[in-house]
Design a protein around this motif. Structure first.
Motif, PDB file in Angstrom:
ATOM      1  N   GLU A   1       5.533   0.737 -24.264  1.00  0.00           N
ATOM      2  CA  GLU A   1       4.796   0.655 -22.999  1.00  0.00           C
ATOM      3  C   GLU A   1       4.666  -0.793 -22.538  1.00  0.00           C
ATOM      4  N   ALA A   2       4.473  -1.690 -23.490  1.00  0.00           N
ATOM      5  CA  ALA A   2       4.355  -3.110 -23.156  1.00  0.00           C
ATOM      6  C   ALA A   2       5.668  -3.633 -22.581  1.00  0.00           C
ATOM      7  N   LYS A   3       6.791  -3.184 -23.160  1.00  0.00           N
ATOM      8  CA  LYS A   3       8.096  -3.627 -22.661  1.00  0.00           C
ATOM      9  C   LYS A   3       8.343  -3.158 -21.233  1.00  0.00           C
ATOM     10  N   LYS A   4       7.764  -2.009 -20.867  1.00  0.00           N
ATOM     11  CA  LYS A   4       7.922  -1.518 -19.500  1.00  0.00           C
ATOM     12  C   LYS A   4       7.120  -2.355 -18.507  1.00  0.00           C
ATOM     13  N   LEU A   5       6.031  -2.951 -18.963  1.00  0.00           N
ATOM     14  CA  LEU A   5       5.194  -3.777 -18.080  1.00  0.00           C
ATOM     15  C   LEU A   5       5.697  -5.212 -17.935  1.00  0.00           C
ATOM     16  N   VAL A   6       6.522  -5.660 -18.868  1.00  0.00           N
ATOM     17  CA  VAL A   6       6.977  -7.048 -18.858  1.00  0.00           C
ATOM     18  C   VAL A   6       7.704  -7.433 -17.565  1.00  0.00           C
ATOM     19  N   PRO A   7       8.627  -6.618 -17.030  1.00  0.00           N
ATOM     20  CA  PRO A   7       9.291  -7.031 -15.792  1.00  0.00           C
ATOM     21  C   PRO A   7       8.323  -7.220 -14.618  1.00  0.00           C
ATOM     22  N   SER A   8       7.343  -6.346 -14.493  1.00  0.00           N
ATOM     23  CA  SER A   8       6.396  -6.503 -13.382  1.00  0.00           C
ATOM     24  C   SER A   8       5.497  -7.724 -13.601  1.00  0.00           C
ATOM     25  N   ALA A   9       5.158  -8.008 -14.855  1.00  0.00           N
ATOM     26  CA  ALA A   9       4.359  -9.198 -15.146  1.00  0.00           C
ATOM     27  C   ALA A   9       5.160 -10.463 -14.834  1.00  0.00           C
ATOM     28  N   CYS A  10       6.430 -10.461 -15.218  1.00  0.00           N
ATOM     29  CA  CYS A  10       7.286 -11.619 -14.931  1.00  0.00           C
ATOM     30  C   CYS A  10       7.469 -11.805 -13.431  1.00  0.00           C
ATOM     31  N   GLN A  11       7.578 -10.712 -12.715  1.00  0.00           N
ATOM     32  CA  GLN A  11       7.716 -10.778 -11.255  1.00  0.00           C
ATOM     33  C   GLN A  11       6.454 -11.379 -10.634  1.00  0.00           C
ATOM     34  N   ALA A  12       5.286 -10.969 -11.116  1.00  0.00           N
ATOM     35  CA  ALA A  12       4.025 -11.513 -10.600  1.00  0.00           C
ATOM     36  C   ALA A  12       3.910 -13.006 -10.918  1.00  0.00           C
ATOM     37  N   ILE A  13       4.366 -13.396 -12.113  1.00  0.00           N
ATOM     38  CA  ILE A  13       4.341 -14.809 -12.494  1.00  0.00           C
ATOM     39  C   ILE A  13       5.267 -15.610 -11.589  1.00  0.00           C
ATOM     40  N   ASP A  14       6.462 -15.071 -11.326  1.00  0.00           N
ATOM     41  CA  ASP A  14       7.415 -15.765 -10.458  1.00  0.00           C
ATOM     42  C   ASP A  14       6.883 -15.897  -9.028  1.00  0.00           C
ATOM     43  N   LYS A  15       6.226 -14.860  -8.535  1.00  0.00           N
ATOM     44  CA  LYS A  15       5.662 -14.930  -7.188  1.00  0.00           C
ATOM     45  C   LYS A  15       4.564 -15.980  -7.113  1.00  0.00           C
ATOM     46  N   ALA A  16       3.729 -16.021  -8.142  1.00  0.00           N
ATOM     47  CA  ALA A  16       2.669 -17.027  -8.174  1.00  0.00           C
ATOM     48  C   ALA A  16       3.279 -18.429  -8.225  1.00  0.00           C
ATOM     49  N   ARG A  17       4.363 -18.575  -8.950  1.00  0.00           N
ATOM     50  CA  ARG A  17       5.058 -19.862  -9.038  1.00  0.00           C
ATOM     51  C   ARG A  17       5.639 -20.255  -7.682  1.00  0.00           C
ATOM     52  N   ARG A  18       6.292 -19.310  -7.029  1.00  0.00           N
ATOM     53  CA  ARG A  18       6.911 -19.587  -5.737  1.00  0.00           C
ATOM     54  C   ARG A  18       5.878 -19.994  -4.693  1.00  0.00           C
ATOM     55  N   ARG A  19       4.710 -19.387  -4.752  1.00  0.00           N
ATOM     56  CA  ARG A  19       3.669 -19.654  -3.759  1.00  0.00           C
ATOM     57  C   ARG A  19       2.827 -20.872  -4.107  1.00  0.00           C
ATOM     58  N   GLY A  20       3.064 -21.455  -5.281  1.00  0.00           N
ATOM     59  CA  GLY A  20       2.341 -22.661  -5.646  1.00  0.00           C
ATOM     60  C   GLY A  20       1.005 -22.409  -6.312  1.00  0.00           C
ATOM     61  N   VAL A  21       0.770 -21.185  -6.754  1.00  0.00           N
ATOM     62  CA  VAL A  21      -0.486 -20.872  -7.436  1.00  0.00           C
ATOM     63  C   VAL A  21      -0.491 -21.503  -8.826  1.00  0.00           C
ATOM     64  N   ILE A  22       0.659 -21.439  -9.509  1.00  0.00           N
ATOM     65  CA  ILE A  22       0.802 -22.095 -10.805  1.00  0.00           C
ATOM     66  C   ILE A  22       2.043 -22.979 -10.760  1.00  0.00           C
ATOM     67  N   LYS A  23       2.146 -23.885 -11.703  1.00  0.00           N
ATOM     68  CA  LYS A  23       3.288 -24.803 -11.720  1.00  0.00           C
ATOM     69  C   LYS A  23       4.452 -24.218 -12.509  1.00  0.00           C
ATOM     70  N   LYS A  24       5.593 -24.881 -12.386  1.00  0.00           N
ATOM     71  CA  LYS A  24       6.843 -24.372 -12.954  1.00  0.00           C
ATOM     72  C   LYS A  24       6.776 -24.190 -14.468  1.00  0.00           C
ATOM     73  N   ASN A  25       6.320 -25.206 -15.173  1.00  0.00           N
ATOM     74  CA  ASN A  25       6.279 -25.118 -16.633  1.00  0.00           C
ATOM     75  C   ASN A  25       5.247 -24.109 -17.106  1.00  0.00           C
ATOM     76  N   ASN A  26       4.173 -23.982 -16.362  1.00  0.00           N
ATOM     77  CA  ASN A  26       3.143 -22.996 -16.688  1.00  0.00           C
ATOM     78  C   ASN A  26       3.729 -21.587 -16.595  1.00  0.00           C
ATOM     79  N   ALA A  27       4.502 -21.336 -15.532  1.00  0.00           N
ATOM     80  CA  ALA A  27       5.138 -20.031 -15.359  1.00  0.00           C
ATOM     81  C   ALA A  27       6.131 -19.765 -16.488  1.00  0.00           C
ATOM     82  N   SER A  28       6.923 -20.763 -16.823  1.00  0.00           N
ATOM     83  CA  SER A  28       7.895 -20.606 -17.898  1.00  0.00           C
ATOM     84  C   SER A  28       7.207 -20.311 -19.219  1.00  0.00           C
ATOM     85  N   ARG A  29       6.113 -21.004 -19.475  1.00  0.00           N
ATOM     86  CA  ARG A  29       5.383 -20.813 -20.725  1.00  0.00           C
ATOM     87  C   ARG A  29       4.797 -19.406 -20.804  1.00  0.00           C
ATOM     88  N   LYS A  30       4.213 -18.928 -19.714  1.00  0.00           N
ATOM     89  CA  LYS A  30       3.624 -17.587 -19.702  1.00  0.00           C
ATOM     90  C   LYS A  30       4.688 -16.521 -19.952  1.00  0.00           C
TER      91      LYS A  30
END
Length: 86
Positions: free
Chosen positions: A46-75
């Motif tokens: 179940e966790a593996k099924k949620l990972v793509p949506s979590a990564c997508q949310a992290i990438d969107k936050a990165r693109r919009r400037g909510v978090i920084k690049k290295n922070n997104a990569s680390r998460k």
């Protein structure tokens, strides 16, 4: 409080940006926490099924400037490590 019209408009724009950034951040954090809870409970599939949506949310936050690049990569790296470890 601002007096000029342009300052009032800036205040409105700033509030709108603040609300959107909080929303994006909250969504990202919720998905990460759900994935971590499932992984720690032993429900790896179940966790593996949620990972793509979590990564997508992290990438969107990165693109919009909510978090920084290295922070997104680390998460994303920590999530993948957690899910693939077990």
């Amino acid at each position: 409080m601002p007096i000029k019209e342009s300052a009032k408009k800036e205040l409105r724009k700033g509030q709108k940006r603040y609300d959107l950034n909080r929303e994006r951040s909250k969504k990202m954090k919720d998905l990460i926490k759900k994935t971590q809870k499932l992984a720690s409970a032993g429900k790896i599939d179940e966790a593996k099924k949620l990972v793509p949506s979590a990564c997508q949310a992290i990438d969107k936050a990165r693109r919009r400037g909510v978090i920084k690049k290295n922070n997104a990569s680390r998460k994303k790296s920590q999530l993948m490590k957690l899910v693939n470890k077990k």
